[in-house]
Design a protein around this motif. Structure first.
Motif, PDB file in Angstrom:
ATOM      1  N   GLY A  15     -64.003 -21.432  -8.390  1.00 29.51           N
ATOM      2  CA  GLY A  15     -64.958 -21.679  -9.262  1.00 29.51           C
ATOM      3  C   GLY A  15     -66.069 -22.561  -9.184  1.00 29.51           C
ATOM      4  O   GLY A  15     -66.296 -22.531 -10.256  1.00 29.51           O
ATOM      5  N   GLY A  16     -66.618 -23.221  -8.121  1.00 31.00           N
ATOM      6  CA  GLY A  16     -67.471 -23.710  -7.767  1.00 31.00           C
ATOM      7  C   GLY A  16     -68.824 -23.235  -8.119  1.00 31.00           C
ATOM      8  O   GLY A  16     -68.895 -21.822  -8.547  1.00 31.00           O
ATOM      9  N   SER A  17     -69.851 -24.135  -7.703  1.00 33.39           N
ATOM     10  CA  SER A  17     -70.829 -23.424  -8.272  1.00 33.39           C
ATOM     11  C   SER A  17     -71.957 -23.681  -6.559  1.00 33.39           C
ATOM     12  O   SER A  17     -71.425 -24.856  -6.384  1.00 33.39           O
ATOM     13  N   LEU A  18     -73.139 -23.162  -6.494  1.00 29.38           N
ATOM     14  CA  LEU A  18     -73.751 -23.150  -5.702  1.00 29.38           C
ATOM     15  C   LEU A  18     -75.780 -23.226  -5.757  1.00 29.38           C
ATOM     16  O   LEU A  18     -75.347 -21.958  -6.783  1.00 29.38           O
ATOM     17  N   THR A  19     -76.527 -22.667  -5.527  1.00 28.05           N
ATOM     18  CA  THR A  19     -77.528 -22.482  -5.325  1.00 28.05           C
ATOM     19  C   THR A  19     -78.073 -22.234  -4.350  1.00 28.05           C
ATOM     20  O   THR A  19     -77.928 -23.165  -3.692  1.00 28.05           O
ATOM     21  N   LEU A  20     -78.769 -21.509  -3.657  1.00 20.95           N
ATOM     22  CA  LEU A  20     -79.549 -21.153  -3.098  1.00 20.95           C
ATOM     23  C   LEU A  20     -80.958 -21.089  -2.994  1.00 20.95           C
ATOM     24  O   LEU A  20     -81.378 -20.376  -4.230  1.00 20.95           O
ATOM     25  N   SER A  21     -81.869 -21.168  -2.253  1.00 22.13           N
ATOM     26  CA  SER A  21     -83.388 -20.188  -2.430  1.00 22.13           C
ATOM     27  C   SER A  21     -83.681 -20.342  -1.066  1.00 22.13           C
ATOM     28  O   SER A  21     -83.133 -20.558  -0.245  1.00 22.13           O
ATOM     29  N   CYS A  22     -85.047 -19.555  -0.908  1.00 23.56           N
ATOM     30  CA  CYS A  22     -85.464 -19.328  -0.372  1.00 23.56           C
ATOM     31  C   CYS A  22     -87.597 -18.660  -0.369  1.00 23.56           C
ATOM     32  O   CYS A  22     -87.477 -19.709  -2.082  1.00 23.56           O
ATOM     33  N   THR A  23     -87.825 -19.256   0.409  1.00 27.60           N
ATOM     34  CA  THR A  23     -89.019 -20.376   0.307  1.00 27.60           C
ATOM     35  C   THR A  23     -89.532 -18.328   0.975  1.00 27.60           C
ATOM     36  O   THR A  23     -89.204 -18.005   2.547  1.00 27.60           O
ATOM     37  N   ALA A  24     -90.440 -17.687   1.134  1.00 24.60           N
ATOM     38  CA  ALA A  24     -91.507 -16.767   1.429  1.00 24.60           C
ATOM     39  C   ALA A  24     -92.768 -17.415   1.508  1.00 24.60           C
ATOM     40  O   ALA A  24     -93.430 -17.462   0.807  1.00 24.60           O
ATOM     41  N   SER A  25     -93.372 -17.387   3.235  1.00 21.25           N
ATOM     42  CA  SER A  25     -94.368 -17.926   3.450  1.00 21.25           C
ATOM     43  C   SER A  25     -95.217 -17.005   4.191  1.00 21.25           C
ATOM     44  O   SER A  25     -94.859 -15.776   5.171  1.00 21.25           O
ATOM     45  N   GLY A  26     -96.409 -16.294   4.314  1.00 17.31           N
ATOM     46  CA  GLY A  26     -97.128 -15.767   4.845  1.00 17.31           C
ATOM     47  C   GLY A  26     -98.048 -15.007   3.826  1.00 17.31           C
ATOM     48  O   GLY A  26     -98.305 -13.646   5.255  1.00 17.31           O
ATOM     49  N   GLY A  27     -97.634 -14.180   3.469  1.00 12.76           N
ATOM     50  CA  GLY A  27     -97.768 -13.186   2.209  1.00 12.76           C
ATOM     51  C   GLY A  27     -98.452 -13.626   0.909  1.00 12.76           C
ATOM     52  O   GLY A  27     -98.434 -14.965   0.356  1.00 12.76           O
TER      53      GLY A  27
END
Length: 127
Positions: A15-27
């Motif tokens: 029932g809870g929440s999470l936020t995922l983050s993604c970084t993409a570098s080099g392009g």
């Protein structure tokens, strides 16, 4: 070479929440569709959500209405906001960049459409 890094995973109650983050570098981040996949123990890697270069979102039926994908091209970042989490959401979550610039084909839910992958971040949802 494109480097993709996920963060934000952890342990959360059902029932809870999470936020995922993604970084993409080099392009050229803003030119590519991005996606989230997940893999639970004993199962194949499965599509979760994708977002086109112009921010059109797409979701797997299992997460539709609960997860939200968004991108910030100024930060080379894609986020996955996960609400109403369930124990069967438990998996390693991976971020990936599409193989082709300015493109999101009709097989965007297939892992073969993506050429650059992160190492994954663990999400565990307790009952």
């Amino acid at each position: 070479q494109v480097r993709v890094v996920e963060s934000g995973g952890g342990l959360v109650q059902a029932g809870g929440s999470l936020t995922l983050s993604c970084t993409a570098s080099g392009g050229s981040f803003g030119s590519y569709a991005m996606a989230w996949f997940r893999q639970a123990p004993g199962l194949e890697r499965a599509f979760v959500a994708a977002i086109s270069w112009n921010s059109a979102p797409y979701y797997a039926e299992a997460v539709k209405g609960r997860f939200t994908i968004a991108r910030d091209n100024a930060k080379n970042t894609v986020n996955l906001q996960m609400n109403s989490l369930r124990p069967d959401d438990t998996a390693v979550y991976y971020c990936a960049q599409d193989r082709r610039a300015f493109y999101l084909g009709d097989v965007f839910m297939d892992t073969l459409s993506y050429s650059s992958w992160g190492q994954g971040t663990q999400v565990t949802v307790s009952s």
